[in-house]
Design a protein around this motif. Sequence first.
Motif, PDB file in Angstrom:
ATOM      1  N   GLU A   1      52.536  20.417 -26.085  1.00  0.00           N
ATOM      2  CA  GLU A   1      53.484  19.380 -26.487  1.00  0.00           C
ATOM      3  C   GLU A   1      53.887  18.500 -25.304  1.00  0.00           C
ATOM      4  O   GLU A   1      53.872  17.262 -25.396  1.00  0.00           O
TER       5      GLU A   1
ATOM      6  N   PHE B   1      52.453  14.451 -25.145  1.00  0.00           N
ATOM      7  CA  PHE B   1      53.418  13.371 -25.376  1.00  0.00           C
ATOM      8  C   PHE B   1      53.923  12.730 -24.082  1.00  0.00           C
ATOM      9  O   PHE B   1      54.964  12.087 -24.075  1.00  0.00           O
TER      10      PHE B   1
ATOM     11  N   GLU C   1      54.477   8.682 -31.776  1.00  0.00           N
ATOM     12  CA  GLU C   1      55.623   8.734 -32.685  1.00  0.00           C
ATOM     13  C   GLU C   1      55.187   9.215 -34.071  1.00  0.00           C
ATOM     14  O   GLU C   1      55.906   9.950 -34.747  1.00  0.00           O
TER      15      GLU C   1
ATOM     16  N   LYS D   1      54.775  12.917 -33.936  1.00  0.00           N
ATOM     17  CA  LYS D   1      56.081  13.577 -33.896  1.00  0.00           C
ATOM     18  C   LYS D   1      56.789  13.555 -35.253  1.00  0.00           C
ATOM     19  O   LYS D   1      57.794  14.220 -35.440  1.00  0.00           O
TER      20      LYS D   1
ATOM     21  N   TYR E   1      54.175  23.454 -34.095  1.00  0.00           N
ATOM     22  CA  TYR E   1      55.630  23.506 -33.903  1.00  0.00           C
ATOM     23  C   TYR E   1      56.223  24.727 -34.597  1.00  0.00           C
ATOM     24  O   TYR E   1      57.079  25.426 -34.037  1.00  0.00           O
TER      25      TYR E   1
END
Length: 225
Positions: A25, A29, A63, A66, A105
């Motif tokens: 992660e 990102f 984005e 996410k 996640y």
Amino acid sequence: MKRSILFIIICLISLPTVLLLTNVEITAFNLDFYEKKYREYNIEEVTGINMTNLMYVTNEMLEYLKGNRDDLIIFTEVNGRVEQVFEEREILHMIDVKDLFSKGYIIRNSMAIILLIALGFLLVYHNDTLGKAIIISSVWPMLFMGILGILVYVDFNRYFNYFHEIFFDNDLWLLDPNTDILIQMLPLEFFSSIAYRILSLFAVELILFLVLGIVLNKKKLKRLS
């Protein structure tokens, strides 16, 4: 004793899983990392998109991953003309990628809770085994990742393909570097760099946990002597 062994096993699985997925992660990102690699691989020339627009597209793409953007219908200037950046096949593949991140996640967050419970249990009820649990949880993934790192170094392309064949049930990830901007932006060299960055972070973290485990184990031995 049986319960302590169970919680040690939980640590063996959950600690490296949490660290590795967190590193994925953090690295995936990191916009600065993308910009650095775009310059290194001359992506502006390859895609016909200037750096400002490349970073805009990248930010919107991240984005989307996410969950902060509903789609990947993105327009920018390509070779002097404003057009849609990603075509249908690329968008469909990124839907799969987003789903993979979402599952990651869930696994990472669930494992983090389980890890905290296991460490808490060992600390309160079997603190004499806590150091040993952390040591073992650090050593075995080091050995595994060391072997994996060598294999990836020898033939990254092969294991990159294996990764996609394992985690995706279609061939949408097979994009054309001559026409598909997604693969032009993120060539094989980019994924090789990001893989080694993740492994490097993972190795440093495992070493730190190993040191922590050794310190805790020594304190236990001193108490016993």
